[in-house]
Design a protein around this motif. Structure first.
Motif, PDB file in Angstrom:
ATOM      1  N   LYS A   1     -15.888  -8.963  32.468  1.00  0.00           N
ATOM      2  CA  LYS A   1     -16.405  -9.455  31.197  1.00  0.00           C
ATOM      3  C   LYS A   1     -16.259 -10.976  31.089  1.00  0.00           C
ATOM      4  CE  LYS A   1     -18.184  -6.037  29.032  1.00  0.00           C
ATOM      5  NZ  LYS A   1     -19.603  -6.089  28.630  1.00  0.00           N
ATOM      6  N   ALA A   2     -15.137 -11.494  31.589  1.00  0.00           N
ATOM      7  CA  ALA A   2     -14.899 -12.936  31.542  1.00  0.00           C
ATOM      8  C   ALA A   2     -15.950 -13.680  32.362  1.00  0.00           C
ATOM      9  CB  ALA A   2     -13.497 -13.253  32.057  1.00  0.00           C
TER      10      ALA A   2
ATOM     11  N   VAL B   1     -15.982 -17.095  30.192  1.00  0.00           N
ATOM     12  CA  VAL B   1     -14.785 -17.461  29.436  1.00  0.00           C
ATOM     13  C   VAL B   1     -13.559 -17.122  30.288  1.00  0.00           C
ATOM     14  CG1 VAL B   1     -15.856 -17.091  27.186  1.00  0.00           C
ATOM     15  CG2 VAL B   1     -14.657 -15.193  28.299  1.00  0.00           C
ATOM     16  N   LYS B   2     -12.401 -17.563  29.820  1.00  0.00           N
ATOM     17  CA  LYS B   2     -11.152 -17.211  30.489  1.00  0.00           C
ATOM     18  C   LYS B   2     -10.866 -15.724  30.248  1.00  0.00           C
ATOM     19  CE  LYS B   2     -10.127 -21.501  31.632  1.00  0.00           C
ATOM     20  NZ  LYS B   2     -10.071 -21.951  33.027  1.00  0.00           N
TER      21      LYS B   2
ATOM     22  N   LYS C   1       3.713 -19.398  33.689  1.00  0.00           N
ATOM     23  CA  LYS C   1       2.594 -20.110  33.072  1.00  0.00           C
ATOM     24  C   LYS C   1       1.541 -19.072  32.705  1.00  0.00           C
ATOM     25  CE  LYS C   1      -1.096 -23.358  34.339  1.00  0.00           C
ATOM     26  NZ  LYS C   1      -1.654 -24.191  35.432  1.00  0.00           N
ATOM     27  N   GLU C   2       1.109 -19.090  31.444  1.00  0.00           N
ATOM     28  CA  GLU C   2       0.135 -18.087  31.016  1.00  0.00           C
ATOM     29  C   GLU C   2      -0.768 -18.629  29.913  1.00  0.00           C
ATOM     30  OE1 GLU C   2       2.208 -14.757  29.388  1.00  0.00           O
ATOM     31  OE2 GLU C   2       3.170 -15.907  27.798  1.00  0.00           O
ATOM     32  N   GLY C   3      -1.984 -18.133  29.899  1.00  0.00           N
ATOM     33  CA  GLY C   3      -2.903 -18.465  28.823  1.00  0.00           C
ATOM     34  C   GLY C   3      -2.615 -17.571  27.634  1.00  0.00           C
ATOM     35  N   ILE C   4      -2.743 -18.108  26.433  1.00  0.00           N
ATOM     36  CA  ILE C   4      -2.537 -17.314  25.226  1.00  0.00           C
ATOM     37  C   ILE C   4      -3.767 -17.422  24.333  1.00  0.00           C
ATOM     38  CG2 ILE C   4      -0.027 -17.536  25.268  1.00  0.00           C
ATOM     39  CD1 ILE C   4      -0.236 -19.686  23.138  1.00  0.00           C
ATOM     40  N   TYR C   5      -3.939 -16.409  23.503  1.00  0.00           N
ATOM     41  CA  TYR C   5      -5.084 -16.400  22.587  1.00  0.00           C
ATOM     42  C   TYR C   5      -4.957 -17.568  21.616  1.00  0.00           C
ATOM     43  CZ  TYR C   5      -8.643 -14.654  19.378  1.00  0.00           C
ATOM     44  OH  TYR C   5      -9.760 -14.531  18.605  1.00  0.00           O
TER      45      TYR C   5
ATOM     46  N   GLY D   1      -9.961 -26.735  24.994  1.00  0.00           N
ATOM     47  CA  GLY D   1      -9.398 -26.016  23.844  1.00  0.00           C
ATOM     48  C   GLY D   1      -8.611 -24.777  24.231  1.00  0.00           C
ATOM     49  N   ASP D   2      -8.356 -24.582  25.546  1.00  0.00           N
ATOM     50  CA  ASP D   2      -7.566 -23.431  25.986  1.00  0.00           C
ATOM     51  C   ASP D   2      -6.085 -23.695  25.734  1.00  0.00           C
ATOM     52  OD1 ASP D   2      -9.933 -22.368  26.973  1.00  0.00           O
ATOM     53  OD2 ASP D   2      -9.651 -23.280  28.946  1.00  0.00           O
TER      54      ASP D   2
END
Length: 357
Positions: free
Chosen positions: A305-306, A311-312, A136-140, A120-121
């Motif tokens: 914290k991750a 979590v990511k 390339k980047e992860g987004i909320y 679900g990322d």
């Protein structure tokens, strides 16, 4: 009369009716453009960036509005509604009220191609003109964001006796025609909640068919729901001077001669300040952190914290949120929650730590 119509199944709403229309004129955009033209310092760049983002968002909402208006689906619609229930705030792009459900629509005009993995990322790929991936980047997750909105809306409607068990569902619309969303490996919940704006009519129609065997409320109730949102719409006023840390100097245009004099003065003052700061450091006075130091500390905190929460890192806060933290330097939770992406949950978990940093 309305009771007889309801009992006889006579429907007056036969196509989309907007209780609050989409408007091309956007007050926030007007204010930002006016402010940009007044500011003479380099802070103009930050305002220009926000104008670009806001224009893109408005264009995306215009695309969605066009699809809703031309859907010929009987429903009551509202655009740009902000509700508040205690400490919880939800900014809603579109609300669609049908006889079978209420749909909260979140529009996203994301650039690049979006890939949703089996966890679900959300991962965004930015490509150059040759189609090569350059970033390339992860987004909320917009699904998580809109899920929070749905919970706030549903709780508020039930608490005020407006609905009992009518479904309140989520829809995330990708409003950029150039974006490609790959959700082939995404969890089934996400697959059904995110879609392109040109698929909106089909999505709403399919959901009506799915829910109509269990739900078919009277039009009076639909109208009551729409009127409730209008009554509880809480518009927000932005303090741009605070957001961009504007002072009187930012509105003053300096000539070449004055600029040269000021730069000489600044060099002398900076030299004195450096010596004073060095002296203060020796006696234990803290020096303000540099941009690089803040980036390193915020990234390290996010990573810790991750790992702790499994979590990511961008689930804690993404790079855009981190830049806003550094720019605004929030001194309390009220200032921190003004940054897009920080809701009550994140504030409770990370707020004080971030403010200390």
């Amino acid at each position: 009369m309305a009771i007889f119509k309801n009992l006889l199944g006579i429907r007056e709403i036969k196509s989309p009716i907007f209780y609050k229309e989409f408007k091309e004129e956007n007050r926030q955009l007007f204010d930002l453009i006016e402010l940009r033209d007044k500011v003479k310092s380099n802070k103009k760049e930050y305002i220009e960036r926000d104008i670009t983002f806001l224009k893109a968002g408005i264009q995306g909402e215009r695309n969605v509005y066009f699809e809703i208006k031309n859907s010929f689906i009987p429903m009551i619609c509202l655009h740009d509604i902000r509700i508040q229930d205690g400490d919880y705030v939800a900014q809603l792009d579109f609300i669609l009220i049908t006889a079978q459900f209420i749909m909260i629509l979140e529009t996203k005009k994301l650039n690049g191609d979006i890939y949703v993995n089996q966890s679900g990322d959300f991962i965004r790929y930015i490509k150059n003109r040759n189609g090569q991936v350059i970033k390339k980047e992860g987004i909320y997750s917009p699904i998580a964001q809109n899920g929070r909105h749905v919970r706030i809306v549903k709780n508020m409607l039930i608490k005020n006796g407006i609905i009992k068990n009518l479904p309140v569902i989520s829809g995330v619309v990708i409003a950029n025609p150039k974006s490609i969303v790959n959700k082939s490996k995404a969890p089934s919940k996400i697959k059904y909640e995110i879609f392109r704006y040109d698929q909106l009519t089909d999505v709403i129609s399919n959901k009506i068919n799915y829910y109509k065997k269990d739900y078919n409320i009277f039009e009076d109730i639909m109208k009551n729901i729409g009127e409730f949102f209008i009554k509880n719409n809480k518009s927000i006023t932005f303090d741009y001077n605070k957001k961009y840390s504007l002072t009187e100097e930012d509105f003053i245009k300096q000539g070449v001669e004055e600029t040269f004099k000021e730069s000489v003065k600044e060099e002398i003052v900076e030299s004195v300040i450096e010596k004073v700061v060095e002296a203060k450091i020796e006696v234990g006075v803290k020096k303000e952190k540099s941009y690089e130091e803040l980036v390193d500390e915020l990234k390290q905190y996010r990573l810790n914290k991750a790992k702790e929460e499994k979590v990511k890192p961008y689930f804690v806060y993404n790079n855009e949120m981190m830049e806003e933290i550094i720019k605004m330097k929030p001194k309390n939770e009220e200032e921190l929650i003004a940054i897009r992406g920080f809701g009550p949950v994140k504030i409770e978990k990370y707020g004080q730590d971030i403010i200390k940093l």
